[in-house]
Design a protein around this motif. Structure first.
Motif, PDB file in Angstrom:
ATOM      1  N   ARG A 143     -39.366   5.976 -44.935  1.00  0.00           N
ATOM      2  CA  ARG A 143     -39.064   5.116 -43.786  1.00  0.00           C
ATOM      3  C   ARG A 143     -38.751   5.958 -42.542  1.00  0.00           C
ATOM      4  N   LEU A 144     -38.015   7.052 -42.761  1.00  0.00           N
ATOM      5  CA  LEU A 144     -37.638   7.928 -41.648  1.00  0.00           C
ATOM      6  C   LEU A 144     -38.866   8.523 -40.977  1.00  0.00           C
ATOM      7  N   LYS A 145     -39.758   9.098 -41.744  1.00  0.00           N
ATOM      8  CA  LYS A 145     -40.928   9.773 -41.147  1.00  0.00           C
ATOM      9  C   LYS A 145     -41.866   8.758 -40.494  1.00  0.00           C
ATOM     10  N   ARG A 146     -41.968   7.545 -41.066  1.00  0.00           N
ATOM     11  CA  ARG A 146     -42.805   6.524 -40.431  1.00  0.00           C
ATOM     12  C   ARG A 146     -42.220   6.097 -39.083  1.00  0.00           C
ATOM     13  N   ASP A 147     -40.891   5.948 -39.060  1.00  0.00           N
ATOM     14  CA  ASP A 147     -40.224   5.568 -37.803  1.00  0.00           C
ATOM     15  C   ASP A 147     -40.446   6.621 -36.727  1.00  0.00           C
ATOM     16  N   LEU A 148     -40.626   7.866 -37.142  1.00  0.00           N
ATOM     17  CA  LEU A 148     -40.824   8.954 -36.185  1.00  0.00           C
ATOM     18  C   LEU A 148     -42.304   9.190 -35.872  1.00  0.00           C
ATOM     19  N   GLY A 149     -43.162   8.329 -36.449  1.00  0.00           N
ATOM     20  CA  GLY A 149     -44.576   8.395 -36.097  1.00  0.00           C
ATOM     21  C   GLY A 149     -45.455   9.223 -37.008  1.00  0.00           C
ATOM     22  N   TYR A 150     -44.926   9.657 -38.158  1.00  0.00           N
ATOM     23  CA  TYR A 150     -45.739  10.449 -39.089  1.00  0.00           C
ATOM     24  C   TYR A 150     -46.471   9.514 -40.051  1.00  0.00           C
ATOM     25  N   GLY A 151     -47.714   9.856 -40.352  1.00  0.00           N
ATOM     26  CA  GLY A 151     -48.549   9.020 -41.194  1.00  0.00           C
ATOM     27  C   GLY A 151     -48.485   9.393 -42.665  1.00  0.00           C
ATOM     28  N   PRO A 152     -49.416   8.840 -43.475  1.00  0.00           N
ATOM     29  CA  PRO A 152     -49.407   9.060 -44.920  1.00  0.00           C
ATOM     30  C   PRO A 152     -49.698  10.491 -45.349  1.00  0.00           C
ATOM     31  N   ASP A 153     -50.270  11.305 -44.446  1.00  0.00           N
ATOM     32  CA  ASP A 153     -50.549  12.693 -44.810  1.00  0.00           C
ATOM     33  C   ASP A 153     -49.327  13.586 -44.655  1.00  0.00           C
ATOM     34  N   HIS A 154     -48.222  13.031 -44.181  1.00  0.00           N
ATOM     35  CA  HIS A 154     -46.946  13.749 -44.142  1.00  0.00           C
ATOM     36  C   HIS A 154     -45.968  13.078 -45.099  1.00  0.00           C
ATOM     37  N   VAL A 155     -45.494  13.820 -46.090  1.00  0.00           N
ATOM     38  CA  VAL A 155     -44.542  13.323 -47.081  1.00  0.00           C
ATOM     39  C   VAL A 155     -43.475  14.382 -47.296  1.00  0.00           C
ATOM     40  N   PHE A 156     -42.505  14.083 -48.173  1.00  0.00           N
ATOM     41  CA  PHE A 156     -41.463  15.083 -48.410  1.00  0.00           C
ATOM     42  C   PHE A 156     -42.074  16.382 -48.945  1.00  0.00           C
ATOM     43  N   HIS A 157     -43.131  16.251 -49.754  1.00  0.00           N
ATOM     44  CA  HIS A 157     -43.786  17.430 -50.315  1.00  0.00           C
ATOM     45  C   HIS A 157     -44.381  18.322 -49.219  1.00  0.00           C
ATOM     46  N   SER A 158     -44.546  17.766 -48.015  1.00  0.00           N
ATOM     47  CA  SER A 158     -45.052  18.561 -46.897  1.00  0.00           C
ATOM     48  C   SER A 158     -44.085  19.684 -46.542  1.00  0.00           C
ATOM     49  N   LEU A 159     -42.793  19.477 -46.826  1.00  0.00           N
ATOM     50  CA  LEU A 159     -41.810  20.540 -46.602  1.00  0.00           C
ATOM     51  C   LEU A 159     -42.113  21.752 -47.480  1.00  0.00           C
ATOM     52  N   ARG A 160     -42.599  21.490 -48.671  1.00  0.00           N
ATOM     53  CA  ARG A 160     -42.968  22.564 -49.597  1.00  0.00           C
ATOM     54  C   ARG A 160     -44.170  23.342 -49.036  1.00  0.00           C
ATOM     55  N   LYS A 161     -45.119  22.604 -48.487  1.00  0.00           N
ATOM     56  CA  LYS A 161     -46.288  23.251 -47.886  1.00  0.00           C
ATOM     57  C   LYS A 161     -45.879  24.067 -46.663  1.00  0.00           C
ATOM     58  N   SER A 162     -44.953  23.516 -45.877  1.00  0.00           N
ATOM     59  CA  SER A 162     -44.450  24.235 -44.700  1.00  0.00           C
ATOM     60  C   SER A 162     -43.758  25.531 -45.116  1.00  0.00           C
ATOM     61  N   PHE A 163     -42.917  25.449 -46.132  1.00  0.00           N
ATOM     62  CA  PHE A 163     -42.165  26.609 -46.631  1.00  0.00           C
ATOM     63  C   PHE A 163     -43.126  27.737 -47.021  1.00  0.00           C
ATOM     64  N   ILE A 164     -44.163  27.390 -47.780  1.00  0.00           N
ATOM     65  CA  ILE A 164     -45.140  28.387 -48.227  1.00  0.00           C
ATOM     66  C   ILE A 164     -45.896  28.960 -47.030  1.00  0.00           C
ATOM     67  N   THR A 165     -46.265  28.096 -46.084  1.00  0.00           N
ATOM     68  CA  THR A 165     -47.002  28.540 -44.893  1.00  0.00           C
ATOM     69  C   THR A 165     -46.157  29.487 -44.040  1.00  0.00           C
ATOM     70  N   PHE A 166     -44.888  29.129 -43.849  1.00  0.00           N
ATOM     71  CA  PHE A 166     -44.001  29.975 -43.039  1.00  0.00           C
ATOM     72  C   PHE A 166     -43.859  31.366 -43.657  1.00  0.00           C
ATOM     73  N   LEU A 167     -43.670  31.426 -44.980  1.00  0.00           N
ATOM     74  CA  LEU A 167     -43.526  32.723 -45.649  1.00  0.00           C
ATOM     75  C   LEU A 167     -44.814  33.530 -45.540  1.00  0.00           C
ATOM     76  N   GLN A 168     -45.945  32.865 -45.678  1.00  0.00           N
ATOM     77  CA  GLN A 168     -47.228  33.558 -45.574  1.00  0.00           C
ATOM     78  C   GLN A 168     -47.416  34.113 -44.162  1.00  0.00           C
ATOM     79  N   ASN A 169     -47.020  33.327 -43.161  1.00  0.00           N
ATOM     80  CA  ASN A 169     -47.118  33.790 -41.768  1.00  0.00           C
ATOM     81  C   ASN A 169     -46.178  34.950 -41.483  1.00  0.00           C
TER      82      ASN A 169
END
Length: 476
Positions: free
Chosen positions: A407-433
């Motif tokens: 509900r929070l992410k939808r209220d902020l304008g994020y669609g179905p391709d952004h979920v809590f698991h996206s934080l995991r993808k971000s974490f891995i991407t940040f470390l790789q960068n």
């Protein structure tokens, strides 16, 4: 009659008609009871317990009708096969003049049908009557014994459809399952899967898919074969992946039934598995939708919004934990105070309850998390770090928090391709960068590397190496 009341001789009676589909089960057309009062107002009050009890009986009978009827037909089929096998054997023995062996065969038959609570004493007079007779006598014995056993089986089964059961007992070829995916088999399959330790949610999903297939086969009067399954898949308006999951459920059921269900095996052992060898048209150039990673600004926006909402501190804490650990939402919700451990002098989360065996790991506590972990441990009273309102029916603690995040992410304008698991993808991407080695990243998030050298023979990076990697992150 709309109120279920009728006045007779100065007294009010309550009545309830029994629906036609359950009359054979309940053996009645209606319920009637005297309320022993001449007051309609009082009768309106007194009728309620009767109606409730009767409706419960109807609901129970209706729920059992398909299963009970199918089970009765299956039992009649097995009994009929046993009787027919005996007849074939006894004719052969009698023709050879082996009356003693034929006599023994009759008792073996009775033993095989013991599950039907047959009356042994009723069989003995027949054996004594025909014992030592010639071939004509044995033909008479076979006929009388068969009729006796069929009558006893009918009595023991107490069939909903007596005529159909009687036909099956006389000739097993009359047995035709409306669908081999019967309610009884589904229940047995469910028990088998649970005993094997299959995840409850997976079992429920499989059962749901099998029940829909069962309904389609019965509605369209289709046999369970490859052509029917192909036709059924064509009716499904869903992604290829969902269709493949439908086949997986059917394949699991088929393999279980062929191995564990005697009747099913007899009917289908010479038929190819109808859930195998299905082709799906793959559209080239269409990429599978993937979850998108959050940017640092996205995570900050989510965190601040959660903090600013009433009674959403738990969600804000969960977002921060996810951002700095890369852990899955359920892994975080399963963390207990005792899972905060020291490894090589480094404070770490010990994640033991994960998606697979690679999920068991230690994840160093980022310096930004230490005040949060201290507060959570203090408020936890020795239990889980993240409090949750309740578990769902599969025992997941993250269910309500996952919905809150949605509900929070939808209220902020994020669609179905952004979920809590996206934080995991971000974490891995940040470390790789940040130029962190892939082996170290995989060890932190609980992934295989795909190489025997590291997955089998290496213990992986130590806690200090992992902490050094995580310390490069600056998110919140």
């Amino acid at each position: 009659m709309a109120s279920n009341l009728i006045l007779r001789g100065g007294n009010w009676y309550v009545r309830l008609s029994v629906p036609a589909d359950v009359r054979p089960v309940l053996n009645r057309r209606e319920y009637t009871a005297s309320l022993k009062t001449g007051s309609k107002q009082e009768a309106q009050r007194l009728k309620l317990p009767f109606l409730q009890a009767w409706r419960n009986e109807i609901a129970e009978a209706r729920g059992l009708t398909p299963e009970r009827e199918e089970k009765q037909r299956e039992r009649a089929y097995l009994a009929s096969q046993a009787i027919q096998a005996y007849l074939n054997d006894s004719v052969r023995l009698s023709a050879l003049g082996k009356t003693k062996e034929a006599n023994e065969a009759s008792f073996e038959l009775v033993k095989e049908l013991d599950a039907f609570d047959l009356d042994y004493e009723a069989v003995l007079p027949l054996v004594q009557k025909y014992q030592g007779g010639d071939i004509a006598d044995w033909v008479g014995f076979q006929k009388e014994l068969t009729e006796l056993l069929q009558g006893q089986v009918v009595t023991a089964i107490n069939p909903v459809n007596q005529q159909e059961v009687g036909q099956i007992l006389k000739d097993p070829s009359h047995y035709r399952s409306k669908s081999p995916i019967t309610i009884t088999r589904l229940n047995d399959f469910e028990d088998y899967q649970r005993r094997r330790g299959v995840v409850a949610k997976t079992i429920d999903t499989q059962l749901s898919r099998l029940k829909k297939l069962k309904a389609w086969l019965e509605e369209n009067q289709r046999e369970l074969n490859h052509e029917s399954i192909e036709a059924y898949l064509d009716t499904l308006d869903c992604a290829t992946k969902t269709k493949k999951n439908q086949l997986f459920a059917g394949n699991s059921f088929w393999k279980w039934a062929i191995k564990k269900d005697k009747t099913f095996k007899q009917q289908y052992q010479n038929q190819a598995n109808p859930f195998e060898k299905h082709d799906f048209e793959e559209i080239r150039g269409v990429r599978k939708k993937e979850r998108k990673a959050f940017t640092v600004a996205d995570i900050q926006k989510l965190y601040e919004s959660a903090k600013g909402r009433n009674k959403r501190q738990n969600l804000a804490d969960l977002i921060m934990l996810g951002a700095y650990t890369g852990a899955r939402i359920e892994e975080l919700c399963q963390l207990k105070v005792t899972d905060v451990v020291s490894e090589d002098g480094v404070d770490c989360f010990y994640i033991s309850n994960g998606k697979n065996e690679n999920a068991e790991r230690i994840v160093p506590v980022h310096k930004e998390l230490k005040p949060l972990v201290k507060r959570l441990a203090k408020d936890a009273n020795g239990e889980f770090l993240i409090s949750a309102s309740c578990r769902n029916k599969y025992g997941k603690r993250s269910d309500s928090l996952s919905k809150q995040f949605g509900r929070l992410k939808r209220d902020l304008g994020y669609g179905p391709d952004h979920v809590f698991h996206s934080l995991r993808k971000s974490f891995i991407t940040f470390l790789q960068n940040n130029d962190i080695p892939g082996l170290t990243i995989a060890s932190i998030v609980g992934h295989e590397t795909g190489t025997i050298t590291f997955d089998v023979y290496s213990a992986g990076p130590n806690a200090k190496q992992k902490l050094k990697a995580i310390s490069t992150l600056k998110i919140l």
